[in-house]
Design an enzyme around this catalytic site. Sequence first.
Site, PDB file in Angstrom:
ATOM      1  N   HIS A 179      41.505  32.524  28.246  1.00 49.79           N
ATOM      2  CA  HIS A 179      41.870  32.066  29.546  1.00 49.79           C
ATOM      3  C   HIS A 179      43.062  30.822  29.442  1.00 49.79           C
ATOM      4  O   HIS A 179      43.944  30.450  30.104  1.00 49.79           O
ATOM      5  CB  HIS A 179      40.796  31.641  30.426  1.00 49.79           C
ATOM      6  CG  HIS A 179      39.944  32.848  30.583  1.00 49.79           C
ATOM      7  ND1 HIS A 179      40.431  34.062  31.028  1.00 49.79           N
ATOM      8  CD2 HIS A 179      38.605  33.068  30.385  1.00 49.79           C
ATOM      9  CE1 HIS A 179      39.475  35.093  31.094  1.00 49.79           C
ATOM     10  NE2 HIS A 179      38.309  34.522  30.655  1.00 49.79           N
ATOM     11  N   HIS A 222      38.249  39.087  36.712  1.00 51.55           N
ATOM     12  CA  HIS A 222      38.023  40.535  36.539  1.00 51.55           C
ATOM     13  C   HIS A 222      38.504  41.309  38.097  1.00 51.55           C
ATOM     14  O   HIS A 222      39.034  42.316  37.992  1.00 51.55           O
ATOM     15  CB  HIS A 222      36.451  40.815  36.354  1.00 51.55           C
ATOM     16  CG  HIS A 222      36.114  40.346  35.097  1.00 51.55           C
ATOM     17  ND1 HIS A 222      34.786  40.273  34.740  1.00 51.55           N
ATOM     18  CD2 HIS A 222      36.833  40.080  34.002  1.00 51.55           C
ATOM     19  CE1 HIS A 222      34.846  39.862  33.599  1.00 51.55           C
ATOM     20  NE2 HIS A 222      35.915  39.610  32.893  1.00 51.55           N
ATOM     21  N   HIS A 274      38.723  44.249  26.348  1.00 52.84           N
ATOM     22  CA  HIS A 274      38.256  43.750  27.430  1.00 52.84           C
ATOM     23  C   HIS A 274      39.428  42.441  27.398  1.00 52.84           C
ATOM     24  O   HIS A 274      39.575  41.584  28.562  1.00 52.84           O
ATOM     25  CB  HIS A 274      36.923  43.110  27.298  1.00 52.84           C
ATOM     26  CG  HIS A 274      36.494  42.185  28.527  1.00 52.84           C
ATOM     27  ND1 HIS A 274      36.354  42.721  29.698  1.00 52.84           N
ATOM     28  CD2 HIS A 274      36.460  41.103  28.502  1.00 52.84           C
ATOM     29  CE1 HIS A 274      35.995  41.630  30.385  1.00 52.84           C
ATOM     30  NE2 HIS A 274      36.185  40.546  29.754  1.00 52.84           N
ATOM     31  N   ASP A 277      41.271  41.055  30.813  1.00 51.81           N
ATOM     32  CA  ASP A 277      41.320  39.525  31.066  1.00 51.81           C
ATOM     33  C   ASP A 277      42.747  39.046  31.222  1.00 51.81           C
ATOM     34  O   ASP A 277      42.877  38.218  31.997  1.00 51.81           O
ATOM     35  CB  ASP A 277      40.496  38.558  29.857  1.00 51.81           C
ATOM     36  CG  ASP A 277      38.957  38.452  30.347  1.00 51.81           C
ATOM     37  OD1 ASP A 277      38.587  38.895  31.336  1.00 51.81           O
ATOM     38  OD2 ASP A 277      38.446  38.038  29.194  1.00 51.81           O
TER      39      ASP A 277
END
Length: 310
Positions: A268, A82, A241, A245
Amino acid sequence: MINKANFQRTIKNTIKASGVALHSGKKVNLTLHPAAADAGIVFRRTDLSQPVDLRACAMTVGDTRMATTLESGGVQVSTIEHLMSALAGLGGDNGTVEIDGPELPIMDGSAAPFVFLLQSAGIEGQPNLKKFLRIVKPVQIELDGAEASLEPFDGFKLSYTLDYDHPVFAAHEHRACIECTSVSFLKEISRARTFGFLADYERLKMLNLAQGGSLDNAVVLDESKILNTEGLRVADEFVKHKILDAVGDLYLLRYSLIGWFKGYKSGHGTNNGLLRKLLATPEAFEIISFDDEASLPPSFRHSEAEIEVH
């Protein structure tokens, strides 16, 4: 100092903040410092007997199961995505991030508190030209049913598709495509909060994880509904969101990206796998600078007014 978008940037002043770490539930203190041109973003663990620096780059990423985690010599700094997203959105090239624990504070679960910190510290131009990584050939990866790719594009664009078998997602927008500029990042991406499922939080807490998780720093869903009384900030907050990311994970290339990221169910681990594949394919990219601001792709042209505190 030079304040044109084709030159590097750092913050003007040191600034501090504190918050709760998502997994340990402990208070952590964060200090952002200016850094010299070409220094990049460096995370510094100050709680150890000897401070340890971890450079923010794709090849330093270790664990990606719950967040993006930098690892070096057994030392970790977790949940960096973030803050990295905020730095990318505001065009911050250089800085030192001091942290007195292994995990950044989760704040409200979005990039907005970090944007506020950076804006409050002020953004300052530096004398060296900014470097960009431009995609010249497509690269893609598939991992555990997720897909991610990078394609040539004269700017910075991100597309993402969510795919959850859950009634709440069926009722909300699960696709988004944004050309990421400083303005679109601030208005459309930065405030989107992380989200999770109540059953997962309960399981994680039994494993001594997510000890700091709450309705104050995440959108939480049970089997049929959103538990946060205020609901979503925007109707497409979930997919926004995921884009937030991705912006942070992509900035681990160490340079602003000129290209188009496309993600399907990617997280991720997929994002980092894509970066590693890209870096292992040197014919797919080039590192460039622009001698004048007018030559920049439109995504990266912005004025000081666009990134100052409002």
